[in-house]
Design a protein around this motif. Structure first.
Motif, short mmCIF file in Angstrom:
data_model
loop_
_atom_site.label_atom_id
_atom_site.label_comp_id
_atom_site.label_asym_id
_atom_site.label_seq_id
_atom_site.Cartn_x
_atom_site.Cartn_y
_atom_site.Cartn_z
N PHE A 80 0.85 -1.18 0.00
CA PHE A 80 0.00 0.00 0.00
C PHE A 80 0.89 1.23 0.00
N ILE A 81 0.31 2.36 -0.31
CA ILE A 81 1.05 3.62 -0.35
C ILE A 81 0.84 4.35 0.97
N GLN A 82 1.92 4.63 1.67
CA GLN A 82 1.85 5.37 2.92
C GLN A 82 2.30 6.80 2.66
N VAL A 83 1.47 7.76 3.07
CA VAL A 83 1.79 9.17 2.85
C VAL A 83 2.01 9.85 4.19
N ILE A 84 3.20 10.38 4.38
CA ILE A 84 3.54 11.14 5.58
C ILE A 84 3.94 12.54 5.13
N GLY A 85 3.08 13.51 5.42
CA GLY A 85 3.33 14.86 4.94
C GLY A 85 3.23 14.90 3.43
N SER A 86 4.31 15.28 2.77
CA SER A 86 4.33 15.33 1.31
C SER A 86 5.10 14.15 0.71
N ILE A 87 5.50 13.21 1.57
CA ILE A 87 6.32 12.08 1.11
C ILE A 87 5.47 10.81 1.05
N ALA A 88 5.44 10.19 -0.12
CA ALA A 88 4.70 8.93 -0.31
C ALA A 88 5.69 7.79 -0.49
N SER A 89 5.43 6.66 0.15
CA SER A 89 6.32 5.51 0.02
C SER A 89 5.50 4.23 0.02
N LYS A 90 6.02 3.21 -0.66
CA LYS A 90 5.35 1.92 -0.73
C LYS A 90 5.74 1.07 0.48
N LYS A 91 4.75 0.43 1.08
CA LYS A 91 4.97 -0.45 2.22
C LYS A 91 4.44 -1.84 1.90
N LYS A 92 5.24 -2.85 2.21
CA LYS A 92 4.83 -4.23 1.98
C LYS A 92 4.24 -4.83 3.25
N PHE A 93 3.29 -5.73 3.07
CA PHE A 93 2.76 -6.49 4.20
C PHE A 93 2.25 -7.83 3.67
N ILE A 94 2.05 -8.78 4.56
CA ILE A 94 1.56 -10.10 4.19
C ILE A 94 0.09 -10.17 4.57
N GLY A 95 -0.75 -10.37 3.57
CA GLY A 95 -2.18 -10.37 3.82
C GLY A 95 -2.90 -11.45 3.04
N CYS A 96 -4.21 -11.33 3.02
CA CYS A 96 -5.07 -12.30 2.36
C CYS A 96 -5.03 -12.08 0.84
N ALA A 97 -5.02 -13.17 0.09
CA ALA A 97 -5.00 -13.08 -1.38
C ALA A 97 -6.27 -12.44 -1.92
N LYS A 98 -7.34 -12.41 -1.11
CA LYS A 98 -8.61 -11.84 -1.55
C LYS A 98 -8.79 -10.39 -1.08
N TRP A 99 -7.72 -9.83 -0.51
CA TRP A 99 -7.79 -8.45 -0.02
C TRP A 99 -7.98 -7.47 -1.16
N HIS A 100 -8.84 -6.48 -0.94
CA HIS A 100 -9.06 -5.40 -1.91
C HIS A 100 -8.78 -4.07 -1.22
N PHE A 101 -8.19 -3.18 -1.98
CA PHE A 101 -7.82 -1.88 -1.44
C PHE A 101 -9.05 -1.16 -0.88
N ARG A 102 -8.88 -0.53 0.27
CA ARG A 102 -9.89 0.24 1.00
C ARG A 102 -10.87 -0.64 1.78
N GLU A 103 -10.84 -1.94 1.60
CA GLU A 103 -11.67 -2.80 2.44
C GLU A 103 -11.00 -2.97 3.80
N LYS A 104 -11.80 -3.00 4.85
CA LYS A 104 -11.27 -3.04 6.20
C LYS A 104 -11.53 -4.40 6.86
N ASN A 105 -10.93 -4.56 8.03
CA ASN A 105 -11.13 -5.71 8.92
C ASN A 105 -10.46 -7.00 8.45
N TYR A 106 -9.62 -6.90 7.42
CA TYR A 106 -8.81 -8.06 7.06
C TYR A 106 -7.71 -8.23 8.10
N ARG A 107 -7.28 -9.45 8.27
CA ARG A 107 -6.12 -9.69 9.11
C ARG A 107 -4.87 -9.65 8.24
#
Length: 214
Positions: A80-107
């Protein structure tokens, strides 16, 4: 102005090689001693990454959507893209293969700092996990008799992913922190770095531990 910093010291295995019981004021990168430390560090990241890859496939999301459907998708390396102030950076994480961006409550699982992210990406892209294959945490084919692993004191983990041979026993041991290092660094920083783009570093004292590989 002058800035002072202290050395945090290092962490070593409680069964570390006796060769690591040394002080240093300089580092010979070409020496066999430092090469042993460097190779142990590379092996540490590789082993930690393999253990993480194996653990992710035991992970189940368990997310239940609004229709009461439980997600049981396999683990996947997401970003996902993490934005801190004016700086945007990509962050990796391990999640569900069925995860969709902006959906919540996934582990999801965060990726530890001791993981080689490039190797982990290769593992997900080109390798399959076999639950009845090698247990990377208990693989006795890669037992260490003389441990040269050194980690910075700032690392969170207090456990090494290696098996050690102690007498007739094969054990997994925790790390021990070295005593406080007496070395101090002083940085002489000019008031205007644009006009004088130089910083003077002064080291005072002798390190009471071997040099970490990075």
């Amino acid at each position: 102005f002058k800035e002072e910093r202290k050395v945090l010291g290092v962490k070593m295995c409680e069964f570390a090689s006796k060769e690591l019981d040394v002080d240093h004021i300089s580092v010979d990168f070409a020496s066999s001693f430092f090469k042993n430390i460097f190779n142990a560090n590379e092996k540490f990241f590789e082993k930690a990454t393999l253990c993480t890859f194996a653990k992710t496939h035991e992970y189940k999301c368990g997310y239940v959507d609004q229709n009461g459907i439980r997600y049981d998708g396999a683990s996947k390396l997401n970003e996902f893209i993490q934005v801190i102030g004016s700086i945007a950076s990509k962050k990796k994480f391990i999640g569900c293969a069925k995860w969709h961006f902006r959906e919540k409550n996934y582990r999801y699982l965060t990726i530890p700092n001791n993981v080689d992210l490039e190797l982990l990406e290769i593992m997900f892209d080109k390798h399959f996990y076999h639950p009845r294959g090698i247990d990377f945490e208990k693989d006795e084919s890669d037992i260490i008799e003389e441990c040269f692993t050194i980690r910075p004191n700032s690392t969170r983990s207090d456990e090494f992913p290696f098996l050690h041979k102690v007498g007739d026993c094969i054990v997994k041991r925790i790390v021990k922190k070295s005593t406080a290092c007496p070395v101090k660094f002083y940085y002489i920083i000019p008031k205007n770095l644009k006009e004088c783009p130089f910083i003077v570093t002064i080291s005072i004292g002798q390190h009471n531990h071997p040099s970490p590989p990075s």
